[in-house]
Scaffold this motif. Sequence first.
Motif, PDB file in Angstrom:
ATOM      1  N   LEU A 136      92.757  26.888  68.239  1.00 54.94           N
ATOM      2  CA  LEU A 136      93.743  27.629  67.443  1.00 54.94           C
ATOM      3  C   LEU A 136      95.131  27.051  67.665  1.00 54.94           C
ATOM      4  O   LEU A 136      95.649  27.067  68.777  1.00 54.94           O
ATOM      5  CB  LEU A 136      93.724  29.115  67.836  1.00 54.94           C
ATOM      6  CG  LEU A 136      92.346  29.788  67.914  1.00 54.94           C
ATOM      7  CD1 LEU A 136      92.470  31.217  68.443  1.00 54.94           C
ATOM      8  CD2 LEU A 136      91.661  29.781  66.559  1.00 54.94           C
ATOM      9  N   ASP A 137      95.739  26.536  66.593  1.00 52.34           N
ATOM     10  CA  ASP A 137      97.068  25.930  66.700  1.00 52.34           C
ATOM     11  C   ASP A 137      98.115  26.961  66.291  1.00 52.34           C
ATOM     12  O   ASP A 137      98.290  27.244  65.117  1.00 52.34           O
ATOM     13  CB  ASP A 137      97.134  24.684  65.801  1.00 52.34           C
ATOM     14  CG  ASP A 137      98.331  23.811  66.146  1.00 52.34           C
ATOM     15  OD1 ASP A 137      99.169  24.248  66.968  1.00 52.34           O
ATOM     16  OD2 ASP A 137      98.417  22.700  65.604  1.00 52.34           O
ATOM     17  N   LEU A 144      91.677  32.741  59.838  1.00 49.95           N
ATOM     18  CA  LEU A 144      90.947  33.041  61.065  1.00 49.95           C
ATOM     19  C   LEU A 144      89.510  33.453  60.724  1.00 49.95           C
ATOM     20  O   LEU A 144      88.554  33.005  61.370  1.00 49.95           O
ATOM     21  CB  LEU A 144      91.652  34.146  61.859  1.00 49.95           C
ATOM     22  CG  LEU A 144      90.962  34.468  63.181  1.00 49.95           C
ATOM     23  CD1 LEU A 144      91.083  33.287  64.133  1.00 49.95           C
ATOM     24  CD2 LEU A 144      91.531  35.720  63.836  1.00 49.95           C
ATOM     25  N   THR A 193      88.233  40.174  61.060  1.00 52.68           N
ATOM     26  CA  THR A 193      89.688  39.969  61.050  1.00 52.68           C
ATOM     27  C   THR A 193      90.392  40.965  60.122  1.00 52.68           C
ATOM     28  O   THR A 193      91.576  40.812  59.837  1.00 52.68           O
ATOM     29  CB  THR A 193      90.064  38.534  60.630  1.00 52.68           C
ATOM     30  OG1 THR A 193      89.745  38.360  59.247  1.00 52.68           O
ATOM     31  CG2 THR A 193      89.318  37.510  61.460  1.00 52.68           C
ATOM     32  N   LEU A 231      86.492  27.285  69.485  1.00 53.60           N
ATOM     33  CA  LEU A 231      87.566  27.577  68.534  1.00 53.60           C
ATOM     34  C   LEU A 231      88.845  26.945  69.053  1.00 53.60           C
ATOM     35  O   LEU A 231      89.227  27.169  70.215  1.00 53.60           O
ATOM     36  CB  LEU A 231      87.806  29.084  68.453  1.00 53.60           C
ATOM     37  CG  LEU A 231      87.076  29.924  67.411  1.00 53.60           C
ATOM     38  CD1 LEU A 231      87.587  31.365  67.510  1.00 53.60           C
ATOM     39  CD2 LEU A 231      87.290  29.380  66.021  1.00 53.60           C
ATOM     40  N   ALA A 281      93.912  28.075  72.628  1.00 56.44           N
ATOM     41  CA  ALA A 281      94.950  28.550  71.721  1.00 56.44           C
ATOM     42  C   ALA A 281      96.307  28.039  72.182  1.00 56.44           C
ATOM     43  O   ALA A 281      96.696  28.236  73.334  1.00 56.44           O
ATOM     44  CB  ALA A 281      94.951  30.076  71.664  1.00 56.44           C
ATOM     45  N   VAL A 298      87.521  29.161  73.711  1.00 58.63           N
ATOM     46  CA  VAL A 298      88.693  29.226  72.840  1.00 58.63           C
ATOM     47  C   VAL A 298      89.858  28.514  73.498  1.00 58.63           C
ATOM     48  O   VAL A 298      90.129  28.719  74.691  1.00 58.63           O
ATOM     49  CB  VAL A 298      89.120  30.683  72.553  1.00 58.63           C
ATOM     50  CG1 VAL A 298      90.308  30.711  71.599  1.00 58.63           C
ATOM     51  CG2 VAL A 298      87.974  31.500  71.992  1.00 58.63           C
ATOM     52  N   ALA A 345      89.955  36.606  69.739  1.00 56.38           N
ATOM     53  CA  ALA A 345      89.678  35.369  70.483  1.00 56.38           C
ATOM     54  C   ALA A 345      88.957  35.692  71.790  1.00 56.38           C
ATOM     55  O   ALA A 345      88.013  35.004  72.193  1.00 56.38           O
ATOM     56  CB  ALA A 345      90.982  34.624  70.757  1.00 56.38           C
ATOM     57  N   LEU A 363      91.773  26.234  63.672  1.00 54.61           N
ATOM     58  CA  LEU A 363      92.706  27.005  62.850  1.00 54.61           C
ATOM     59  C   LEU A 363      94.016  26.248  62.794  1.00 54.61           C
ATOM     60  O   LEU A 363      94.706  26.099  63.800  1.00 54.61           O
ATOM     61  CB  LEU A 363      92.936  28.394  63.460  1.00 54.61           C
ATOM     62  CG  LEU A 363      93.839  29.310  62.635  1.00 54.61           C
ATOM     63  CD1 LEU A 363      93.122  29.808  61.392  1.00 54.61           C
ATOM     64  CD2 LEU A 363      94.332  30.484  63.460  1.00 54.61           C
ATOM     65  N   PRO A 409      98.181  30.309  66.534  1.00 51.56           N
ATOM     66  CA  PRO A 409      97.520  31.265  65.633  1.00 51.56           C
ATOM     67  C   PRO A 409      98.333  32.523  65.373  1.00 51.56           C
ATOM     68  O   PRO A 409      98.052  33.234  64.417  1.00 51.56           O
ATOM     69  CB  PRO A 409      96.239  31.621  66.404  1.00 51.56           C
ATOM     70  CG  PRO A 409      96.598  31.425  67.835  1.00 51.56           C
ATOM     71  CD  PRO A 409      97.556  30.261  67.857  1.00 51.56           C
ATOM     72  N   GLN A 448      97.032  34.086  57.277  1.00 52.89           N
ATOM     73  CA  GLN A 448      96.631  33.660  58.610  1.00 52.89           C
ATOM     74  C   GLN A 448      95.315  34.330  59.005  1.00 52.89           C
ATOM     75  O   GLN A 448      94.425  33.695  59.565  1.00 52.89           O
ATOM     76  CB  GLN A 448      97.761  34.032  59.595  1.00 52.89           C
ATOM     77  CG  GLN A 448      97.590  33.452  60.977  1.00 52.89           C
ATOM     78  CD  GLN A 448      97.919  31.972  61.028  1.00 52.89           C
ATOM     79  OE1 GLN A 448      98.218  31.356  60.016  1.00 52.89           O
ATOM     80  NE2 GLN A 448      97.848  31.394  62.201  1.00 52.89           N
ATOM     81  N   GLN A 485      97.970  25.146  61.528  1.00 52.30           N
ATOM     82  CA  GLN A 485      99.234  25.839  61.263  1.00 52.30           C
ATOM     83  C   GLN A 485      99.470  25.840  59.766  1.00 52.30           C
ATOM     84  O   GLN A 485      99.307  24.823  59.119  1.00 52.30           O
ATOM     85  CB  GLN A 485     100.386  25.074  61.907  1.00 52.30           C
ATOM     86  CG  GLN A 485     100.500  25.247  63.393  1.00 52.30           C
ATOM     87  CD  GLN A 485     101.742  24.520  63.903  1.00 52.30           C
ATOM     88  OE1 GLN A 485     102.833  24.704  63.401  1.00 52.30           O
ATOM     89  NE2 GLN A 485     101.552  23.692  64.900  1.00 52.30           N
TER      90      GLN A 485
END
Lengths: 361, 270
Positions: free
Chosen positions: B167-168, B146, B123, B165, B198, B196, B186, B80, B170, B142, B82
């Motif tokens: 996630l930057d 996701l 989501t 996963l 993150a 995950v 998550a 994911l 998130p 966003q 930014q």
Amino acid sequence: MTAAADGPRVGRRRISPAGLGLPACGLAAVGGFLLAVGHGAVQIAPGEVAAILGEQLGLIANADVTRAQETVLLAIRLPRAVLGLLVGAGLAVAGAALQGLFRNPLADPGLIGVSNGAALAAAATIVLGGAGVLGLPAWLVPHLLPISAFAGGVAATWLVYLIASREGTTDVAVMLLAGVALNAIVAAGIGLLIFLSNDQELRDLNFWLLGSLGGATWDRLAVSAPLILAPTLLLIAQGRRLNALLLGEVEAGHLGVAVERTKRTIVLLAAMAVGAAVALTGVIGFIGLVVPHLIRLLIGPDHRTLLPASILLGAALLLAADVLARTLALPAELPIGILTSTVGGPFFLWLLLRQRTQWAI
Amino acid sequence: MLAACDVRLTRGGRPVLAGASLALGPGDLVAVIGPNGAGKSSLLQVLSRALVPDRGEVTLDGRALADWHRAEIARRRAVLPQAPNVVFPFRVRDVVALGRSPHAGVSDRLSDRRVVESAMAETGVTHLADRLYATLSGGERQRVHLARVLAQVWVPPDDGSACYLLLDEPTNNLDLAHQHELLRQAHRFAASGGGVLAILHDPNLAAAYADRIAIVRDGQVVVDAAPETALQPATLSEVFGLPVEVIRPDGFARPLIVPAPATVGANALK
């Protein structure tokens, strides 16, 4: 809670816009083709077209058509319509692919230098070619113009690509800017050649720079049709990758797309298709810019349908434009580039004003 | 297992990773925290193969990342980004469906469509499915992305190995409720056997949901431990350059991090 147990409901299968749009574009292309082969000083109805072709293939014994109809169809209209089909398809699909690659709705095959590179090479051949022809084999001389135009177009794009590449990656924004700069330099070169040319060369040059489907013959088609057809068909296969690229290059990489290879492939295929098209017909503007937008408006932006639909609609529009170019100012023939630009320019402005917010980047 | 071992990376003449190591296994929810420019994003990009380290090795299930086919990787890990953008008038459902593109030719269309709908439901963007992406708010976008990355790794590969996963940041653009909702999603992904990672800016979110917290500083993972162990006031104060206290109010299972009284309130604003 039974819904949860069954998993989420999958949307009912509707007839998607793509399901209707693609056949509609196909019909437009067939219609454009029949109009292009049938309409003109000698009228040939679709049934008569079928009869003549059937006779040629040995399916029908005695077609009820005149000799004039047969000659006009086979020697003039048919090669011209096939050329229009190919060039319209090639310009439109190259435009669609480049707009996707550059993530820029204003990208046009001309922007990466291919059209102007081809034009400069062609102009140089027309104006300076007299001396260069000496020593070349005789069979090559009639093909000199299209070959040099094709080479010029691909070379210009390659140069733009090299300028924008560093350490194995290509910056598409730099590539667009390099294309703009190269186009300005090339335009100066063409201007210089116009200044140097005599009256006859000037007429040839002008005719070529404004574009025309005239002069299509089966011999010339046989040489160059594969050069347009092959990249055009190969570009269709890039749909899924182009969709992923719309998220950005890094994100496309996360989705498993070989980004650099995809960029190289698309730029090369688009340059080949446009280079070959320009080599055969001169510079024809706006088809590559407008057709993909029309398809996005009518069907949607998914490249898996956008690319084939652009091929069909590009062919249809160019054939229709050529019918107008041939018949509006009889017995003279208008340069088709003037027509596509006078219709395409205002249309594009209208499109822009209509959806201004959507195109804000 | 997705693991980076002693990776080093120089970008623009500046070392951004200086011997960082981090391992992410099935079931893990690892939060990466650290000051700006510490190398958190670079570490994530190295783990995703978007960047190739100068030295050190990144492996997925024991095999060097470079030896995997990129489509195979794309079916096992999703990223994911930014603030991603989408040009041209795509609808939300089409954007989410892009997550299934690595599976083209591997899974059939009907199951792809099911996955897309499930991911949108997860989501909470099902009601946006037919909206144009360009008309969404930042937070809605966003959540759409996701859903897209969840759709990408919705079904684990046939060989029974796990999906990951990355996630930057998130929680960017998300309101308080949606920040927690995202971390619960998550957590569910990890609980179902995925891994995950993150990057988070809020140490309290990290403390509340992560199994492990990795603190990155100057291109290295300086702490990698369970929240209770990782979140020491002295370490955090030094790493972030801001005096903080770690408190445990009644009724909270996890520690809370607050700036030390001396740095906030009326005195600090004078």
